[in-house]
Write a protein that holds these residues in place. Structure first.
Motif, PDB file in Angstrom:
ATOM      1  N   ARG A 107     -34.435  -2.257  17.995  1.00  0.00           N
ATOM      2  CA  ARG A 107     -33.106  -2.837  17.769  1.00  0.00           C
ATOM      3  C   ARG A 107     -32.817  -2.949  16.271  1.00  0.00           C
ATOM      4  O   ARG A 107     -31.715  -2.635  15.803  1.00  0.00           O
ATOM      5  CB  ARG A 107     -33.040  -4.209  18.439  1.00  0.00           C
ATOM      6  CG  ARG A 107     -31.673  -4.858  18.451  1.00  0.00           C
ATOM      7  CD  ARG A 107     -31.695  -6.183  19.192  1.00  0.00           C
ATOM      8  NE  ARG A 107     -32.033  -6.016  20.601  1.00  0.00           N
ATOM      9  CZ  ARG A 107     -33.166  -6.424  21.163  1.00  0.00           C
ATOM     10  NH1 ARG A 107     -34.097  -7.037  20.449  1.00  0.00           N
ATOM     11  NH2 ARG A 107     -33.384  -6.237  22.452  1.00  0.00           N
ATOM     12  N   PRO A 167     -17.277  -7.167  14.917  1.00  0.00           N
ATOM     13  CA  PRO A 167     -17.734  -8.000  16.041  1.00  0.00           C
ATOM     14  C   PRO A 167     -18.936  -7.414  16.766  1.00  0.00           C
ATOM     15  O   PRO A 167     -19.870  -8.139  17.124  1.00  0.00           O
ATOM     16  CB  PRO A 167     -16.502  -8.057  16.953  1.00  0.00           C
ATOM     17  CG  PRO A 167     -15.343  -7.845  16.035  1.00  0.00           C
ATOM     18  CD  PRO A 167     -15.832  -6.864  15.018  1.00  0.00           C
ATOM     19  N   GLN A 168     -18.936  -6.100  16.971  1.00  0.00           N
ATOM     20  CA  GLN A 168     -20.063  -5.463  17.648  1.00  0.00           C
ATOM     21  C   GLN A 168     -21.322  -5.513  16.773  1.00  0.00           C
ATOM     22  O   GLN A 168     -22.427  -5.712  17.282  1.00  0.00           O
ATOM     23  CB  GLN A 168     -19.723  -4.007  17.983  1.00  0.00           C
ATOM     24  CG  GLN A 168     -18.620  -3.856  19.010  1.00  0.00           C
ATOM     25  CD  GLN A 168     -17.243  -3.726  18.368  1.00  0.00           C
ATOM     26  OE1 GLN A 168     -16.990  -4.272  17.293  1.00  0.00           O
ATOM     27  NE2 GLN A 168     -16.370  -2.980  19.040  1.00  0.00           N
ATOM     28  N   ARG A 206     -22.043  -7.813  14.528  1.00  0.00           N
ATOM     29  CA  ARG A 206     -22.535  -9.198  14.529  1.00  0.00           C
ATOM     30  C   ARG A 206     -23.237  -9.514  15.853  1.00  0.00           C
ATOM     31  O   ARG A 206     -24.257 -10.219  15.867  1.00  0.00           O
ATOM     32  CB  ARG A 206     -21.382 -10.165  14.289  1.00  0.00           C
ATOM     33  CG  ARG A 206     -20.859 -10.149  12.852  1.00  0.00           C
ATOM     34  CD  ARG A 206     -19.990 -11.364  12.572  1.00  0.00           C
ATOM     35  NE  ARG A 206     -19.424 -11.339  11.247  1.00  0.00           N
ATOM     36  CZ  ARG A 206     -20.061 -11.744  10.142  1.00  0.00           C
ATOM     37  NH1 ARG A 206     -21.317 -12.167  10.239  1.00  0.00           N
ATOM     38  NH2 ARG A 206     -19.470 -11.717   8.965  1.00  0.00           N
ATOM     39  N   ALA A 207     -22.721  -8.992  16.932  1.00  0.00           N
ATOM     40  CA  ALA A 207     -23.356  -9.222  18.226  1.00  0.00           C
ATOM     41  C   ALA A 207     -24.734  -8.570  18.272  1.00  0.00           C
ATOM     42  O   ALA A 207     -25.694  -9.157  18.786  1.00  0.00           O
ATOM     43  CB  ALA A 207     -22.473  -8.680  19.353  1.00  0.00           C
ATOM     44  N   ALA A 208     -24.840  -7.361  17.711  1.00  0.00           N
ATOM     45  CA  ALA A 208     -26.134  -6.678  17.676  1.00  0.00           C
ATOM     46  C   ALA A 208     -27.119  -7.438  16.800  1.00  0.00           C
ATOM     47  O   ALA A 208     -28.305  -7.568  17.146  1.00  0.00           O
ATOM     48  CB  ALA A 208     -25.963  -5.253  17.163  1.00  0.00           C
ATOM     49  N   ALA A 244     -27.116 -10.650  16.235  1.00  0.00           N
ATOM     50  CA  ALA A 244     -27.470 -11.898  16.913  1.00  0.00           C
ATOM     51  C   ALA A 244     -28.552 -11.696  17.958  1.00  0.00           C
ATOM     52  O   ALA A 244     -29.274 -12.643  18.309  1.00  0.00           O
ATOM     53  CB  ALA A 244     -26.228 -12.507  17.556  1.00  0.00           C
ATOM     54  N   ASP A 245     -28.704 -10.465  18.458  1.00  0.00           N
ATOM     55  CA  ASP A 245     -29.713 -10.169  19.473  1.00  0.00           C
ATOM     56  C   ASP A 245     -31.107  -9.963  18.888  1.00  0.00           C
ATOM     57  O   ASP A 245     -32.073  -9.851  19.632  1.00  0.00           O
ATOM     58  CB  ASP A 245     -29.316  -8.907  20.256  1.00  0.00           C
ATOM     59  CG  ASP A 245     -28.199  -9.186  21.256  1.00  0.00           C
ATOM     60  OD1 ASP A 245     -28.007 -10.359  21.614  1.00  0.00           O
ATOM     61  OD2 ASP A 245     -27.523  -8.213  21.662  1.00  0.00           O
ATOM     62  N   ARG A 251     -33.023 -11.342  11.317  1.00  0.00           N
ATOM     63  CA  ARG A 251     -31.692 -11.738  11.778  1.00  0.00           C
ATOM     64  C   ARG A 251     -30.906 -12.407  10.642  1.00  0.00           C
ATOM     65  O   ARG A 251     -29.711 -12.151  10.468  1.00  0.00           O
ATOM     66  CB  ARG A 251     -31.817 -12.686  12.967  1.00  0.00           C
ATOM     67  CG  ARG A 251     -30.468 -13.014  13.620  1.00  0.00           C
ATOM     68  CD  ARG A 251     -30.647 -13.825  14.898  1.00  0.00           C
ATOM     69  NE  ARG A 251     -31.248 -15.122  14.655  1.00  0.00           N
ATOM     70  CZ  ARG A 251     -32.498 -15.453  14.978  1.00  0.00           C
ATOM     71  NH1 ARG A 251     -33.285 -14.576  15.586  1.00  0.00           N
ATOM     72  NH2 ARG A 251     -32.974 -16.648  14.701  1.00  0.00           N
ATOM     73  N   GLY A 276     -27.638 -10.739   8.969  1.00  0.00           N
ATOM     74  CA  GLY A 276     -26.435 -11.570   9.026  1.00  0.00           C
ATOM     75  C   GLY A 276     -25.827 -11.792   7.654  1.00  0.00           C
ATOM     76  O   GLY A 276     -24.594 -11.742   7.488  1.00  0.00           O
TER      77      GLY A 276
END
Length: 227
Positions: free
Chosen positions: A13, A34-35, A37-39, A41-42, A49, A53
């Motif tokens: 990831r 947005p995508q 940031r979502a990746a 966050a995982d 992370r 970020g």
């Protein structure tokens, strides 16, 4: 969480996301905030992370033209912070040509090909390969070029660019540098890579083979390894 405890899925990831973020920041990439940031966050690895970020905070809050200018100045106009890993160890020598050939053969062995004729040692491509193939053979090029990654990381840190955070993320999940690695990195930082140029043309990677071996990839076409 250390490199030893980061799961293969989390490393994949991380490599996949950093590979994408190290490509030219065109409008398509920047519009995917947005995508992205979502990746991020995982990611389970806490330090990674946080680094990714923080990088996203900068890249998504900065005017696109400034991000793009910064990218070109950082990676395309400075030889010491280029994204081509074999250059750090071999310079423009026949050994670099052989290293490029071996990387290309490794990709082919896994049914992967380079998009757009890109050089196989471009860091986003190497990261994409690691994410796609996984531990063992997939991550082997990252381990083999650990010294080059550390030299690039040091150059980005010295330049004060936010892109250093992405190299910190990669380093965080790779095996730590050995004492021999540290000595080699220190020597290369002082002396620079070899300068002999014989042999690259014969392998199709020299200045007479249709393009500069360190020429940047086209701004609007992000490199990737594809099936």
């Amino acid at each position: 969480m250390t490199a030893c405890t980061a799961s293969p899925a989390d490393r994949a990831r991380i490599f996949q996301l950093v590979s994408l973020l190290l490509t030219y920041p065109d409008r398509e990439l920047l519009d995917a905030g947005p995508q992205l940031r979502a990746a991020a966050a995982d990611i389970a690895h806490d330090d990674v992370r946080q680094d990714v970020g923080e990088f996203l905070d900068w890249v998504l809050a900065t005017p696109p033209i400034e991000v793009q200018r910064h990218y070109v100045q950082t990676f395309d106009l400075r030889r010491r912070s280029g994204l081509y890993l074999t250059y750090y160890l071999h310079g423009d020598t026949r050994r670099r040509g052989l290293a490029l050939l071996m990387l290309k053969q490794r990709y082919r062995a896994h049914g992967l090909r380079l998009a757009g004729g890109e050089l196989p040692d471009l860091l986003p491509v190497v990261l994409e390969f690691a994410a796609t193939v996984g531990p063992g053979d997939g991550e082997a090029p990252l381990r083999q070029h650990r010294q080059g990654i550390e030299l690039l990381r040091a150059a980005l840190t010295g330049a004060g660019t936010p892109y250093r955070l992405l190299l910190d993320a990669v380093a965080a999940v790779l095996p730590p540098l050995t004492e021999a690695d540290r000595d080699a990195v220190a020597a290369l930082a002082i002396d620079g890579p070899p300068v002999e140029t014989v042999g690259l043309d014969a392998l199709g990677y020299g200045p007479d083979s249709g393009g500069d071996v360190l020429a940047p990839y086209p701004a609007c076409s992000a490199p990737e390894a594809t099936r």
